[in-house]
Design a protein around this motif. Sequence first.
Motif, PDB file in Angstrom:
ATOM      1  N   THR A  17      -2.246  -4.256  -9.436  1.00 52.73           N
ATOM      2  CA  THR A  17      -2.328  -4.906  -8.127  1.00 52.73           C
ATOM      3  C   THR A  17      -0.979  -5.448  -7.668  1.00 52.73           C
ATOM      4  O   THR A  17      -0.729  -5.617  -6.478  1.00 52.73           O
ATOM      5  CB  THR A  17      -3.370  -6.048  -8.170  1.00 52.73           C
ATOM      6  OG1 THR A  17      -3.531  -6.596  -6.873  1.00 52.73           O
ATOM      7  CG2 THR A  17      -2.946  -7.153  -9.135  1.00 52.73           C
ATOM      8  N   HIS A  18      -0.086  -5.702  -8.636  1.00 52.38           N
ATOM      9  CA  HIS A  18       1.229  -6.271  -8.313  1.00 52.38           C
ATOM     10  C   HIS A  18       2.227  -5.218  -7.838  1.00 52.38           C
ATOM     11  O   HIS A  18       3.287  -5.564  -7.304  1.00 52.38           O
ATOM     12  CB  HIS A  18       1.813  -6.935  -9.567  1.00 52.38           C
ATOM     13  CG  HIS A  18       2.084  -5.944 -10.670  1.00 52.38           C
ATOM     14  ND1 HIS A  18       1.069  -5.472 -11.498  1.00 52.38           N
ATOM     15  CD2 HIS A  18       3.229  -5.314 -11.062  1.00 52.38           C
ATOM     16  CE1 HIS A  18       1.584  -4.610 -12.368  1.00 52.38           C
ATOM     17  NE2 HIS A  18       2.897  -4.498 -12.121  1.00 52.38           N
ATOM     18  N   LEU A  19       1.933  -3.929  -8.014  1.00 48.59           N
ATOM     19  CA  LEU A  19       2.894  -2.863  -7.723  1.00 48.59           C
ATOM     20  C   LEU A  19       3.183  -2.797  -6.228  1.00 48.59           C
ATOM     21  O   LEU A  19       2.274  -2.768  -5.401  1.00 48.59           O
ATOM     22  CB  LEU A  19       2.343  -1.529  -8.213  1.00 48.59           C
ATOM     23  CG  LEU A  19       3.326  -0.361  -8.312  1.00 48.59           C
ATOM     24  CD1 LEU A  19       4.414  -0.656  -9.339  1.00 48.59           C
ATOM     25  CD2 LEU A  19       2.596   0.927  -8.683  1.00 48.59           C
ATOM     26  N   LEU A  67      -5.421  10.583  -6.016  1.00 51.13           N
ATOM     27  CA  LEU A  67      -4.589  11.487  -6.820  1.00 51.13           C
ATOM     28  C   LEU A  67      -3.480  12.003  -5.921  1.00 51.13           C
ATOM     29  O   LEU A  67      -3.747  12.655  -4.908  1.00 51.13           O
ATOM     30  CB  LEU A  67      -5.421  12.643  -7.371  1.00 51.13           C
ATOM     31  CG  LEU A  67      -6.650  12.284  -8.223  1.00 51.13           C
ATOM     32  CD1 LEU A  67      -7.316  13.559  -8.740  1.00 51.13           C
ATOM     33  CD2 LEU A  67      -6.276  11.361  -9.373  1.00 51.13           C
ATOM     34  N   TYR A  68      -2.250  11.697  -6.283  1.00 55.25           N
ATOM     35  CA  TYR A  68      -1.070  12.109  -5.518  1.00 55.25           C
ATOM     36  C   TYR A  68      -0.522  13.366  -6.184  1.00 55.25           C
ATOM     37  O   TYR A  68      -0.026  13.323  -7.305  1.00 55.25           O
ATOM     38  CB  TYR A  68      -0.043  10.977  -5.540  1.00 55.25           C
ATOM     39  CG  TYR A  68       1.183  11.190  -4.687  1.00 55.25           C
ATOM     40  CD1 TYR A  68       1.308  10.584  -3.452  1.00 55.25           C
ATOM     41  CD2 TYR A  68       2.249  11.976  -5.155  1.00 55.25           C
ATOM     42  CE1 TYR A  68       2.457  10.739  -2.685  1.00 55.25           C
ATOM     43  CE2 TYR A  68       3.387  12.152  -4.386  1.00 55.25           C
ATOM     44  CZ  TYR A  68       3.482  11.536  -3.159  1.00 55.25           C
ATOM     45  OH  TYR A  68       4.619  11.702  -2.392  1.00 55.25           O
ATOM     46  N   CYS A  69      -0.672  14.496  -5.520  1.00 54.41           N
ATOM     47  CA  CYS A  69      -0.313  15.785  -6.124  1.00 54.41           C
ATOM     48  C   CYS A  69       0.877  16.394  -5.388  1.00 54.41           C
ATOM     49  O   CYS A  69       0.789  16.689  -4.191  1.00 54.41           O
ATOM     50  CB  CYS A  69      -1.500  16.743  -6.066  1.00 54.41           C
ATOM     51  SG  CYS A  69      -3.012  16.069  -6.792  1.00 54.41           S
ATOM     52  N   GLU A 102       4.072   4.745   0.072  1.00 51.59           N
ATOM     53  CA  GLU A 102       4.712   3.919   1.092  1.00 51.59           C
ATOM     54  C   GLU A 102       3.684   3.229   1.986  1.00 51.59           C
ATOM     55  O   GLU A 102       3.946   2.162   2.549  1.00 51.59           O
ATOM     56  CB  GLU A 102       5.653   4.784   1.950  1.00 51.59           C
ATOM     57  CG  GLU A 102       6.811   5.416   1.196  1.00 51.59           C
ATOM     58  CD  GLU A 102       7.823   4.380   0.716  1.00 51.59           C
ATOM     59  OE1 GLU A 102       7.797   3.240   1.222  1.00 51.59           O
ATOM     60  OE2 GLU A 102       8.627   4.710  -0.179  1.00 51.59           O
ATOM     61  N   LYS A 103       2.501   3.842   2.103  1.00 49.28           N
ATOM     62  CA  LYS A 103       1.441   3.243   2.920  1.00 49.28           C
ATOM     63  C   LYS A 103       0.554   2.287   2.121  1.00 49.28           C
ATOM     64  O   LYS A 103      -0.448   1.790   2.637  1.00 49.28           O
ATOM     65  CB  LYS A 103       0.584   4.346   3.540  1.00 49.28           C
ATOM     66  CG  LYS A 103       1.338   5.184   4.564  1.00 49.28           C
ATOM     67  CD  LYS A 103       0.422   6.196   5.230  1.00 49.28           C
ATOM     68  CE  LYS A 103       1.160   6.995   6.300  1.00 49.28           C
ATOM     69  NZ  LYS A 103       0.269   7.977   6.976  1.00 49.28           N
ATOM     70  N   GLY A 104       0.905   2.039   0.864  1.00 48.67           N
ATOM     71  CA  GLY A 104       0.212   1.034   0.076  1.00 48.67           C
ATOM     72  C   GLY A 104      -0.965   1.523  -0.727  1.00 48.67           C
ATOM     73  O   GLY A 104      -1.743   0.716  -1.244  1.00 48.67           O
ATOM     74  N   GLU A 105      -1.131   2.852  -0.900  1.00 47.55           N
ATOM     75  CA  GLU A 105      -2.289   3.381  -1.629  1.00 47.55           C
ATOM     76  C   GLU A 105      -1.926   3.605  -3.090  1.00 47.55           C
ATOM     77  O   GLU A 105      -1.053   4.418  -3.414  1.00 47.55           O
ATOM     78  CB  GLU A 105      -2.723   4.706  -1.008  1.00 47.55           C
ATOM     79  CG  GLU A 105      -4.014   5.265  -1.556  1.00 47.55           C
ATOM     80  CD  GLU A 105      -5.224   4.496  -1.081  1.00 47.55           C
ATOM     81  OE1 GLU A 105      -6.225   4.481  -1.833  1.00 47.55           O
ATOM     82  OE2 GLU A 105      -5.192   3.916   0.025  1.00 47.55           O
TER      83      GLU A 105
END
Length: 555
Positions: free
Chosen positions: A108-110, A152-154, A187-190
């Motif tokens: 949550t801190h990232l 999932l960021y692919c 960058e959008k907070g996901e």
Amino acid sequence: MDALKACTLTLNPFKHLFHHLASSTTVIRRTSSSSSALLIRCCSSTTATSARRNRRLSSSSTSSTSDRDAVRAIRLKKVEELRSKGLEPYGYRWDRTHTANQLQDLYTHLGDGEELNSEKDNVTVAGRIVARRAFGKLAFLTLRDESGMIQLYCEKERLASNQFEQLKTFVDIGDILGASGSIKRTEKGELSVYVTAFAILTKSLLPLPDKYHGLTDVDKRYRQRYVDMIANPEVADIFRKRAKIVSEMRKTVESLGFVEVETPVLQVGGFEKVYEIGRIFRNEGLSTRHNPEFTTIEMYEAYSDYESMINLAEEIVTRCTLAIHGKLTIDYQGIEICLERPWRRETMHSLVKEATGIDFNELSNDLKLAKEVTLKTLGDLDNKDKSSIQACPSVGHLLNEVFEVVVESKLLQPTFVLDYPVEISPLAKPHRRHAGLTERFELFICGRELANAFSELTDPVDQRGRLEEQVRQHNAKKTEAILESDLTDHVEEKIKKNEDDSYEVTLDEDFLTALEYGMPPASGMGLGIDRLVMLLTNSASIRDVIAFPVLKIQQ
């Protein structure tokens, strides 16, 4: 408590529930990183045009059988193609390190745009794909497990050769995936798993309901609960709360010394505090408040009376409420319900007099006069209620009928209705102070009965007499129904009469024999678990809180 017990339906609901679990908390785990049967690393892709066409078809919302069949056919071809390349689309195991919510809490801190790629930040997750976007060299998949969702960021360069194209070609919404990678917040907070490898663990053949409209067909939701829980995650949350409520009930009664037994609970010699949680079947219609099959907790305590059960009912309901809500003021369908103890306690006579002005104590046992006063006082009643009042065989039945017609629906805040007529309470002890009444109560919240309890009738001679009278009354009604059905040409009316009155009623000789050996003073209570879950989960229909409710057979 005097309900007819029956066997549960053999519809294998646990199998359907497993299908739901497989959709979220997947039990398939990876055997090793080198398992070529599962881990997609170097499969050749189909043409880009074919891939785009397949993606459009597989991710679209299908509104007709032909669309559904087309999607299924395409996905079956994908299964064949995967197997032709030596890849198994229905895996055996996948070792997860975290659930989605664990990752959300842990990181949550990232900050936005930050990535962590140390060894301890390499994670593996598994779940169902519920959304996907692909453009250029990037693809974003939303993975949902039992706890929640994670992205999932692919990225093409991050995956092994050809694996990015394999993802775009073979992975559809509804598939169950395992994925490994580092942690990144976009960058959008996901918060995302920055994927380095993935595996198709279960290839879904049928499309999920449209994500914007969900599974809205009420009948289909109940018949295909496994799809309902995939399409509507809040539904699964109701059943988690139900499990928590049942667990809290057990903890409450067992902390007070009750022992869980199996039926028949009233014939367990030597046990002074017993309870049972079980399914009941009653021959009644379907409604938002009634289901032929439902679940209750029944408990009996030696050397106690119905006052003891009042305290126990308050204890059980308040503990369950605190376990779910953490407070005793809750909202139910727009009504604020206060469950702070003690709850209101009123006799049936007092509540009827308060609502109608009729004092049944002044009418004695003059049934004719009582009906005349009732019909005149209540005035504008529909034909069904008038007929029910006219058909009452005693003043006690009439009092109860007026209560059900006029009072019951108005009892929104928790209310114990005390001292029922003996005519409608065949298992309850006679009231120690008021002739013609019994020591019985029902608990009402939000206008519906939640619990039924009484000081148990322990006189075997009195009990036999009451049960014999019930059999006599039933047989008289049965004879009357047969005569009426013979005199009428209305087929539907005949069928209704047969359904209501044609079943056989016999004395429970085992129960009566057990009483003759001697039963100590005792009280008992049955509390409806389904209706309590409805109250504590703000559910409008009883079928919303029963995983696999009884439904009419589809023609």
